[in-house]
Design an enzyme around this catalytic site. Structure first.
Site, short mmCIF file in Angstrom:
data_model
loop_
_atom_site.label_atom_id
_atom_site.label_comp_id
_atom_site.label_asym_id
_atom_site.label_seq_id
_atom_site.Cartn_x
_atom_site.Cartn_y
_atom_site.Cartn_z
CG ASP A 198 -1.97 -1.13 1.14
OD1 ASP A 198 -1.94 -1.90 0.17
OD2 ASP A 198 -2.80 -1.25 2.06
CD GLU A 251 -7.21 -0.03 2.87
OE1 GLU A 251 -6.10 -0.01 3.43
OE2 GLU A 251 -8.27 0.25 3.45
CE LYS A 283 -3.70 -4.26 1.28
NZ LYS A 283 -4.45 -3.42 2.19
CE LYS A 288 -8.27 -0.68 7.04
NZ LYS A 288 -8.18 0.51 6.16
CB VAL A 307 2.40 2.47 4.91
CG1 VAL A 307 3.77 3.10 4.87
CG2 VAL A 307 1.68 2.73 3.58
CB THR A 308 0.22 2.06 8.65
OG1 THR A 308 -0.99 1.38 9.02
CG2 THR A 308 -0.12 3.33 7.90
CB CYS A 330 -2.35 -2.60 5.28
SG CYS A 330 -3.98 -1.86 5.11
CD GLN A 343 3.66 -15.36 22.34
OE1 GLN A 343 3.21 -16.49 22.59
NE2 GLN A 343 2.91 -14.32 22.05
#
Ligand code: TIU
Length: 228
Positions: free
Chosen positions: A26, A74, A131, A134, A159-160, A164, A204
């Site tokens: 994006d 987007e 798209k 997001k 971004v961002t 997204c 994790q």
């Protein structure tokens, strides 16, 4: 095995580098220039400009090595068939999606505001996925395209970071792709959100993926290609 030095540990590259693709999320005028969707949501869009040369450098390097590049954008169909009412109502600014702004109808495909910014303009042979959401996998052909080219490893920029980019990385991770986010080639309107997102992704044991600097990415790929 070749790798990119990364967090939380080295990111192993595929033995055949044609299985790796750069994803540029994006980098469109709607988010980076005044008068588009980003500003309509109340953001200072100048915040995002600083990554343009870094993303451009990643794009140029990947092009030089003839590896895959996929950009996303987007936006909604001109008839707004794919735009939920809930999304259109967000922002509380003077303008909303579909309203006429200085660069055309906001967040509508084909309008000047919806174009990828000039420095990152795709080549004719490079894929641009439009798209409505997001995440770039929702309601698009991205997964099908990547699978048909046997892509397994995705390097993310754009971004961002927390909207997204993170949504797309999570979707990709759940579909089995090995995902790495380039720390200095992604940006948010909120520096603290960017930082938290980087930490969330690599926490994790890399629950969503890896992070590395642009330099580490280029060094790792260059070494792999030269057989070092
Ligand atoms: N508002 C915001 O931070 N982002 C978006 O609406 N879309 C993307 O992140 N591309």
């Amino acid at each position: 095995m070749s790798h990119i030095t990364a967090e939380p540990y080295n990111y192993e590259l595929p033995s055949n580098l044609s299985r790796l693709a750069l994803v540029i999320v994006d980098m469109q005028r709607d988010f980076l220039e005044p008068g588009g969707f980003g500003e309509m949501l109340g953001n200072d869009v100048s915040q995002l400009q600083k990554i343009v040369p870094v993303v451009q450098q990643q794009q140029t390097t990947i092009r030089t090595y003839s590896l895959s590049i996929n950009q996303t954008r987007e936006g909604h169909r001109p008839d707004l068939y794919d735009c939920p009412i809930s999304k259109k109502k967000r922002g509380k600014g003077k303008l909303t999606i579909d309203n006429q702004g200085p660069m055309g109808r906001i967040l509508v495909l084909g309008e000047p505001c919806n174009a990828i910014i000039d420095p990152l303009a795709p080549l004719v042979k490079e894929m641009v996925i439009s798209k409505p959401g997001k995440g770039a996998f929702y309601n698009t052909k991205l997964h099908r395209v990547l699978r048909s080219h046997k892509i397994s490893h995705l390097i993310f920029t754009g971004v961002t970071t927390e909207v997204c980019v993170q949504s797309t990385m999570r979707e990709a991770n759940d579909r089995g792709y090995e995902c790495l986010l380039v720390e200095d080639a992604t940006e948010s309107y909120f520096p603290e959100f960017k930082q938290s997102t980087l930490e969330m992704i690599r926490a994790q044991g890399g629950i969503v993926g890896w992070t590395a600097t642009a330099e580490q990415v280029i060094t790792g790929i260059s070494a792999a290609l030269s057989g070092k």
